[in-house]
Motif scaffolding. Structure first.
Motif, PDB file in Angstrom:
ATOM      1  N   TYR A  86      20.632  -4.175   9.207  1.00 27.65           N
ATOM      2  CA  TYR A  86      19.809  -4.367   8.009  1.00 27.65           C
ATOM      3  C   TYR A  86      20.031  -5.789   7.512  1.00 27.65           C
ATOM      4  O   TYR A  86      21.179  -6.212   7.322  1.00 27.65           O
ATOM      5  N   ARG A  88      17.408  -7.312   5.225  1.00 22.75           N
ATOM      6  CA  ARG A  88      16.234  -7.595   4.424  1.00 22.75           C
ATOM      7  C   ARG A  88      16.501  -8.423   3.175  1.00 22.75           C
ATOM      8  O   ARG A  88      15.567  -8.829   2.502  1.00 22.75           O
ATOM      9  N   ASP A  89      17.771  -8.658   2.840  1.00 25.40           N
ATOM     10  CA  ASP A  89      18.007  -9.556   1.707  1.00 25.40           C
ATOM     11  C   ASP A  89      17.585 -10.981   2.036  1.00 25.40           C
ATOM     12  O   ASP A  89      17.477 -11.824   1.151  1.00 25.40           O
ATOM     13  N   LYS A  92      13.812 -10.471   0.611  1.00 22.69           N
ATOM     14  CA  LYS A  92      13.529 -10.013  -0.741  1.00 22.69           C
ATOM     15  C   LYS A  92      14.546 -10.574  -1.713  1.00 22.69           C
ATOM     16  O   LYS A  92      15.662 -10.912  -1.354  1.00 22.69           O
ATOM     17  N   SER A  95      19.920  -8.059  -5.158  1.00 21.28           N
ATOM     18  CA  SER A  95      21.078  -7.661  -4.368  1.00 21.28           C
ATOM     19  C   SER A  95      20.773  -6.405  -3.559  1.00 21.28           C
ATOM     20  O   SER A  95      20.138  -5.478  -4.057  1.00 21.28           O
ATOM     21  N   HIS A  96      21.270  -6.376  -2.311  1.00 21.36           N
ATOM     22  CA  HIS A  96      21.005  -5.245  -1.427  1.00 21.36           C
ATOM     23  C   HIS A  96      22.290  -4.736  -0.784  1.00 21.36           C
ATOM     24  O   HIS A  96      22.258  -4.196   0.310  1.00 21.36           O
ATOM     25  N   TRP A  97      23.421  -4.913  -1.480  1.00 23.60           N
ATOM     26  CA  TRP A  97      24.682  -4.529  -0.882  1.00 23.60           C
ATOM     27  C   TRP A  97      24.755  -3.054  -0.483  1.00 23.60           C
ATOM     28  O   TRP A  97      25.222  -2.746   0.628  1.00 23.60           O
ATOM     29  N   ALA A  99      22.511  -0.993   0.597  1.00 30.54           N
ATOM     30  CA  ALA A  99      21.766  -0.791   1.842  1.00 30.54           C
ATOM     31  C   ALA A  99      22.437  -1.503   3.006  1.00 30.54           C
ATOM     32  O   ALA A  99      22.490  -0.982   4.127  1.00 30.54           O
ATOM     33  N   ASP A 153      26.426 -11.248   0.724  1.00 31.86           N
ATOM     34  CA  ASP A 153      26.468  -9.817   1.030  1.00 31.86           C
ATOM     35  C   ASP A 153      26.162  -9.516   2.494  1.00 31.86           C
ATOM     36  O   ASP A 153      26.807  -8.655   3.104  1.00 31.86           O
ATOM     37  N   TYR A 154      25.169 -10.197   3.071  1.00 30.08           N
ATOM     38  CA  TYR A 154      24.850  -9.944   4.476  1.00 30.08           C
ATOM     39  C   TYR A 154      26.015 -10.357   5.364  1.00 30.08           C
ATOM     40  O   TYR A 154      26.441  -9.611   6.258  1.00 30.08           O
TER      41      TYR A 154
END
Length: 348
Positions: A86, A88-89, A92, A95-97, A99, A153-154
């Motif tokens: 994943y 996608r951050d 978009k 924050s997507h931590w 996911a 995060d990624y």
């Protein structure tokens, strides 16, 4: 297909996660060319039907958020190639931590356990150059690990997913795994498209107003796919192998994309400060519309942080795996041709 085919047991079965992605689909094609049978994990059977039309691929519908839902398909597999992630951050805002952790960290842990329970004993994990770090201008090798405090995060999710692989090896002496670390992948088959493919489309269609700052390590996804197969055949247990490609600034890359597409390259250099302003506007747009954006705040911050930190030493992969890289002009020409053939790019 490489001119140096590897000897594999007849009818060996590979399980490929993320099979319709840029790396995954090129890996599937390379495996088939080498004589493997392929079982491909996909989230969208419709996308798989488009991606693998005419190819002898066994399709398994499933998601890394629900490994038990496809675990039965791991029976009889000789090696798992784990390309799914994943990210996608990069598209978009916000924050997507949760996911990122669920798919990249928890999903990897669950996949390792399910594979082992099914009798699989070989596993090739797609990591990232994001898990490495060095001073600007330094030549970075596989030993130069990034600290979590210096990771977005990624990047953090990739650091932690690597740790899951290493911890599993420590706990299971009968299991074998190695890791391959790609750079910024370009090439044909980018059905997504990824951020790399979107950059090519934006240049080809005249949507890129200027040349952003920053540097990257650019690599052909087909060369990364080859690195995965070579790591399985020649790699050592628990080792990392770079498949990063070549260091390039955006000022060097954009004109080459334009040349491949037959268009005029933008010449204006976007200042870093303005990049933050554009990213902030894109964050607002993403929140209001729910649509992806090419430049999020996280991407702008990463471009500033990583500038000059994209020189990676390929010697270990060259020496132990025999990995080579094709010319960038070939990669970009094939990428543009694929977009045109598939109706994604109509300009030019």
């Amino acid at each position: 297909m490489s001119s140096d085919p590897l000897t594999i047991p007849p009818r060996s079965l590979a399980f490929v996660t993320g099979a319709t992605g840029l790396l995954g689909n090129n890996l599937v094609r390379e495996l088939l060319a080498e004589g493997w049978r392929v079982r491909a994990l996909v989230r969208s059977p419709e996308k798989a039907a488009r991606q693998f039309a005419g190819l002898d691929v066994e399709i398994v519908e499933g998601d890394m958020l629900d490994v038990p839902g496809f675990a039965a398909a791991l029976a009889g597999v000789d090696v798992v190639f784990h390309t799914a992630a994943y990210f996608r951050d990069s598209y978009k805002g916000g924050s997507h931590w949760p996911a990122l952790k669920a798919a990249n960290v928890d999903g990897t842990r669950a996949l390792l356990a399910a594979a082992h329970a099914a009798g699989v004993r070989r596993f090739i994990h797609v990591s990232s150059i994001a898990v490495l770090d060095g001073a600007p201008g330094a030549l970075i090798d596989e030993t130069m690990e990034r600290q979590e405090r210096d990771a977005d995060d990624y990047y953090r999710s990739k650091i932690l997913s690597d740790r899951e692989v290493l911890a599993f090896l420590d706990a299971h002496p009968d299991f074998w795994a190695a890791m391959v670390l790609p750079g910024w992948m370009h090439g044909p088959g980018d059905i997504g498209p990824t951020s790399a493919g979107q950059t090519v489309l934006d240049v080809a269609e005249g949507r890129l107003p200027g040349v952003p700052p920053g540097s990257f390590s650019v690599v052909d996804a087909r060369d990364v796919a080859r690195a995965l197969i070579l790591a399985n055949a020649r790699g050592r247990r628990g080792e990392r192998y770079m498949a990063a490609g070549r260091h390039m600034t955006m000022a060097e890359l954009v004109p080459q994309i334009a040349a491949a597409a037959g268009v005029k390259a933008p010449s204006w250099r976007i200042p870093q400060a303005l990049l933050y302003v554009i990213a902030a506007g894109n964050e607002v747009y993403a929140r209001l519309t729910g649509k992806p954006v090419l430049l999020s705040w996280a991407v702008a911050r990463s471009m500033a942080r990583e500038a000059g930190r994209t020189r990676f030493d390929p010697q270990k992969s060259q020496r132990e795996l025999g990995l080579t890289f094709r010319p960038l002009a070939e990669t970009l020409a094939d990428e543009v041709a694929w977009f045109r053939k598939n109706g994604v790019l109509t300009a030019g």
